[in-house]
Design a protein around this motif. Sequence first.
Motif, mmCIF file in Angstrom:
data_model
loop_
_atom_site.group_PDB
_atom_site.id
_atom_site.type_symbol
_atom_site.label_atom_id
_atom_site.label_comp_id
_atom_site.label_asym_id
_atom_site.label_seq_id
_atom_site.Cartn_x
_atom_site.Cartn_y
_atom_site.Cartn_z
ATOM 1 N N CYS A 93 1.017 -1.025 -0.064
ATOM 2 C CA CYS A 93 0.005 -0.012 -0.036
ATOM 3 C C CYS A 93 0.849 1.105 0.069
ATOM 4 O O CYS A 93 2.058 1.095 0.167
ATOM 5 N N THR A 131 -5.501 7.137 -5.036
ATOM 6 C CA THR A 131 -6.335 5.969 -4.574
ATOM 7 C C THR A 131 -7.625 6.365 -4.242
ATOM 8 O O THR A 131 -8.776 5.809 -4.305
ATOM 9 N N LEU A 189 -5.119 -1.297 -0.091
ATOM 10 C CA LEU A 189 -4.425 -0.100 -0.609
ATOM 11 C C LEU A 189 -5.467 1.347 -0.488
ATOM 12 O O LEU A 189 -4.971 2.426 -0.387
ATOM 13 N N ASP A 198 -5.800 2.412 3.342
ATOM 14 C CA ASP A 198 -4.447 2.989 3.632
ATOM 15 C C ASP A 198 -4.076 4.314 3.074
ATOM 16 O O ASP A 198 -3.777 5.233 3.750
#
Length: 254
Positions: A75, A131, A169, A172
């Motif tokens: 991550c 993300t 992912l 985090d």
Amino acid sequence: MIAPRYLKTSAGRKLAYHKTDGSAPGVVFLGGFKSDMDGTKAVHLQEWARRTGRAFLRFDYSGHGQSSEKFTDGCIGDWAADAAAVLEALTDGPQILVGSSMGGWISLLTARAMPGRVAGLVTIAAAPDFTEDSMWAGFDADQKAELMEKGQVALPSEYGEPYIITRKLIEDGRNQLVLRDPLELPFPVRFLQGTSDEDVDKSVALRLLDHAQGPDMRLTLVDGADHRFSDPDCLGLIEASVEEVIARAAGGTD
């Protein structure tokens, strides 16, 4: 091909790297999401460093390239920790960070966490907070449900196999965001961005320039350049930007 050396981190990960000795400040290349240190830009910069006598370091995050661990176990926080470990163990004094795509985000996290070890920054199609702002925001309801229930979702990629995006992912990433809080960059910074980048829109570069605070920041938009930013003109611009940041960091002028 020369075999890489390896750094064993305190987290137990083995990070592959290539290091070139030379003058300070050294240059450290931070690669992109699911990329590796053998990409065109990283290798080109190493050749530039050898030609100019500059210290240079390129490496693979855990789960990338020739380093240990699985990509899907990693991550943003892990890869930022890898960058910090490499910087601490393999370099001396403040460095010039060159961050490509996700590496741009990692370089900003590094600058925030270790400001005394950063002399300057060059980003190439920087993708801070992707993300959350690109992946999660772009998922439809079914993809979000699949991610939360199954722990991962597959996204198509133009660069090969589908990207497996994990719940780890995404979750985090929310702890690593840099565009929600003040972002001080007290050193020379050059942001580079192509206008034909289909992975990172130029609006991201404009938002980053507007959000960050620093005494010497510039954004260069290259008409028609794509996300790879690796044609001869783009590579030359990367070189020139690194050299300009080095000169600025030393108190010189253009």
